[in-house]
Design a protein around this motif. Structure first.
Motif, PDB file in Angstrom:
ATOM      1  N   GLY A   1      52.094  29.315   7.881  1.00  0.00           N
ATOM      2  CA  GLY A   1      53.046  28.267   7.527  1.00  0.00           C
ATOM      3  C   GLY A   1      52.527  26.863   7.765  1.00  0.00           C
ATOM      4  O   GLY A   1      53.134  25.892   7.304  1.00  0.00           O
ATOM      5  N   ASP A   2      51.405  26.741   8.469  1.00  0.00           N
ATOM      6  CA  ASP A   2      50.790  25.432   8.692  1.00  0.00           C
ATOM      7  C   ASP A   2      49.912  25.011   7.515  1.00  0.00           C
ATOM      8  O   ASP A   2      49.408  23.883   7.485  1.00  0.00           O
ATOM      9  N   THR A   3      49.716  25.908   6.570  1.00  0.00           N
ATOM     10  CA  THR A   3      48.906  25.592   5.391  1.00  0.00           C
ATOM     11  C   THR A   3      49.497  24.422   4.629  1.00  0.00           C
ATOM     12  O   THR A   3      50.712  24.345   4.433  1.00  0.00           O
ATOM     13  N   GLY A   4      48.645  23.501   4.231  1.00  0.00           N
ATOM     14  CA  GLY A   4      49.116  22.350   3.466  1.00  0.00           C
ATOM     15  C   GLY A   4      48.101  21.234   3.461  1.00  0.00           C
ATOM     16  O   GLY A   4      46.999  21.370   4.001  1.00  0.00           O
ATOM     17  N   LEU A   5      48.484  20.137   2.851  1.00  0.00           N
ATOM     18  CA  LEU A   5      47.656  18.927   2.823  1.00  0.00           C
ATOM     19  C   LEU A   5      48.182  17.989   3.901  1.00  0.00           C
ATOM     20  O   LEU A   5      49.361  17.617   3.885  1.00  0.00           O
ATOM     21  N   TYR A   6      47.327  17.624   4.838  1.00  0.00           N
ATOM     22  CA  TYR A   6      47.708  16.727   5.927  1.00  0.00           C
ATOM     23  C   TYR A   6      47.172  15.336   5.622  1.00  0.00           C
ATOM     24  O   TYR A   6      45.986  15.162   5.362  1.00  0.00           O
ATOM     25  N   LEU A   7      48.054  14.363   5.680  1.00  0.00           N
ATOM     26  CA  LEU A   7      47.712  12.986   5.340  1.00  0.00           C
ATOM     27  C   LEU A   7      48.043  12.067   6.505  1.00  0.00           C
ATOM     28  O   LEU A   7      49.144  12.113   7.046  1.00  0.00           O
ATOM     29  N   CYS A   8      47.066  11.255   6.894  1.00  0.00           N
ATOM     30  CA  CYS A   8      47.389  10.202   7.846  1.00  0.00           C
ATOM     31  C   CYS A   8      47.650   8.927   7.044  1.00  0.00           C
ATOM     32  O   CYS A   8      47.148   8.766   5.928  1.00  0.00           O
ATOM     33  N   ALA A   9      48.447   8.047   7.598  1.00  0.00           N
ATOM     34  CA  ALA A   9      48.788   6.805   6.916  1.00  0.00           C
ATOM     35  C   ALA A   9      48.955   5.709   7.952  1.00  0.00           C
ATOM     36  O   ALA A   9      49.646   5.898   8.953  1.00  0.00           O
ATOM     37  N   GLY A  10      48.328   4.583   7.707  1.00  0.00           N
ATOM     38  CA  GLY A  10      48.381   3.477   8.650  1.00  0.00           C
ATOM     39  C   GLY A  10      49.168   2.310   8.094  1.00  0.00           C
ATOM     40  O   GLY A  10      49.178   2.059   6.886  1.00  0.00           O
ATOM     41  N   TYR A  11      49.841   1.621   9.010  1.00  0.00           N
ATOM     42  CA  TYR A  11      50.633   0.447   8.625  1.00  0.00           C
ATOM     43  C   TYR A  11      50.211  -0.732   9.489  1.00  0.00           C
ATOM     44  O   TYR A  11      50.058  -0.607  10.698  1.00  0.00           O
ATOM     45  N   GLY A  12      50.026  -1.886   8.863  1.00  0.00           N
ATOM     46  CA  GLY A  12      49.685  -3.074   9.631  1.00  0.00           C
ATOM     47  C   GLY A  12      49.016  -4.111   8.766  1.00  0.00           C
ATOM     48  O   GLY A  12      48.887  -3.942   7.551  1.00  0.00           O
ATOM     49  N   LYS A  13      48.559  -5.186   9.390  1.00  0.00           N
ATOM     50  CA  LYS A  13      47.943  -6.292   8.661  1.00  0.00           C
ATOM     51  C   LYS A  13      46.730  -5.824   7.882  1.00  0.00           C
ATOM     52  O   LYS A  13      46.481  -6.278   6.755  1.00  0.00           O
ATOM     53  N   ALA A  14      45.947  -4.932   8.486  1.00  0.00           N
ATOM     54  CA  ALA A  14      44.731  -4.451   7.828  1.00  0.00           C
ATOM     55  C   ALA A  14      45.040  -3.787   6.491  1.00  0.00           C
ATOM     56  O   ALA A  14      44.197  -3.767   5.593  1.00  0.00           O
ATOM     57  N   ALA A  15      46.241  -3.249   6.373  1.00  0.00           N
ATOM     58  CA  ALA A  15      46.657  -2.578   5.145  1.00  0.00           C
ATOM     59  C   ALA A  15      47.569  -3.465   4.319  1.00  0.00           C
ATOM     60  O   ALA A  15      48.284  -2.976   3.445  1.00  0.00           O
ATOM     61  N   GLY A  16      47.530  -4.766   4.579  1.00  0.00           N
ATOM     62  CA  GLY A  16      48.378  -5.680   3.824  1.00  0.00           C
ATOM     63  C   GLY A  16      49.852  -5.491   4.100  1.00  0.00           C
ATOM     64  O   GLY A  16      50.678  -5.711   3.210  1.00  0.00           O
ATOM     65  N   ASN A  17      50.178  -5.053   5.326  1.00  0.00           N
ATOM     66  CA  ASN A  17      51.565  -4.773   5.706  1.00  0.00           C
ATOM     67  C   ASN A  17      52.225  -3.797   4.748  1.00  0.00           C
ATOM     68  O   ASN A  17      53.408  -3.927   4.395  1.00  0.00           O
ATOM     69  N   LYS A  18      51.414  -2.848   4.299  1.00  0.00           N
ATOM     70  CA  LYS A  18      51.923  -1.739   3.519  1.00  0.00           C
ATOM     71  C   LYS A  18      51.358  -0.479   4.146  1.00  0.00           C
ATOM     72  O   LYS A  18      50.480  -0.518   5.000  1.00  0.00           O
TER      73      LYS A  18
END
Lengths: 115, 112
Positions: B82-99
């Motif tokens: 059940g752990d099978t899947g696509l794992y995505l990390c995502a960052g938020y902050g100035k480095a990402a243009g506040n997106k």
């Protein structure tokens, strides 16, 4: 958390045609976003759908190709215009639901195949 | 080059084994999130980490935010199919243009 419904869930389209994807959120949200994803790969932000004003597009995406509407705080549409096979992808609608709208809830996606 | 680099890109393990997914950047983020996506569905948020050095646990999943808030890891203990899947990390902050900017994703397959 918010529930997002997208339609169509999938479609097969002919080259040169346009298709509009609809996104409905079950509660009012400030921020809505449209992403593109190749199956099994990461997400690329297309644009931020702004309520009552023009969408904000990311580099590489233009309004003529991906016009977006956001008539209210619960609904948005993305049109993929003049499609080519390169537009075959999964298109995902999302809503910002955290403080600062930086936590996203996603719809199930619309899988488009362009022949 | 992506702002957030995930490794490995693909991981295939047997049920019961442990695994770790890494998310690295040279930039600082205000927060970092992990999502899991199953075929035909949109990504679903697993956790948000905001403090350098923070560790969060969600059942068999352990998430860590680096002290400098530039990297994160996801560790799964005794993986299940059940752990099978696509794992995505995502960052938020100035480095990402506040997106929110996403890493390249890690496809995990847990075989029974």
């Amino acid at each position: 958390s918010a529930v997002i419904s997208q339609k169509p869930s999938r479609d097969i389209c002919q080259r040169g045609t346009s298709l509009t994807i609809q996104c409905q959120v079950d509660s009012q949200v400030t921020m809505m976003f449209w992403y593109r994803q190749q199956p099994g790969q990461s997400l690329t932000l297309i644009a931020t759908a702004n309520q009552g004003s023009e969408a904000t597009y990311e580099s590489g995406f233009v309004i003529d190709k991906f016009p977006i509407s956001r008539p209210n705080l619960t609904f948005s549409t993305l049109t993929v215009s003049n499609m080519s096979p390169e537009d075959s992808s999964i298109y995902l609608c999302s809503a910002g639901t955290g403080a600062g709208a930086n936590v996203l809830t996603f719809g199930a996606g619309s899988r488009l195949t362009v022949l | 080059t992506q702002l957030l680099e995930q490794s490995p890109q693909f991981l295939s393990i047997q049920e019961g084994e442990n695994l770790t997914v890494y998310c690295n950047s040279s930039s600082v983020f205000s927060s970092l999130q992990w999502y899991r996506q199953e075929p035909g569905e949109g990504p679903v948020l697993l956790v948000t980490v905001v403090t350098g050095g923070e560790v969060k646990k969600l059942k068999r999943l352990t998430f860590q935010f680096g002290d400098a808030r530039k990297d994160s890891s996801l560790h799964i203990t005794a993986a299940q199919p059940g752990d099978t899947g696509l794992y995505l990390c995502a960052g938020y902050g100035k480095a990402a243009g506040n997106k929110l900017t996403f890493g390249g994703g890690t496809r995990v397959l847990v075989k029974p």
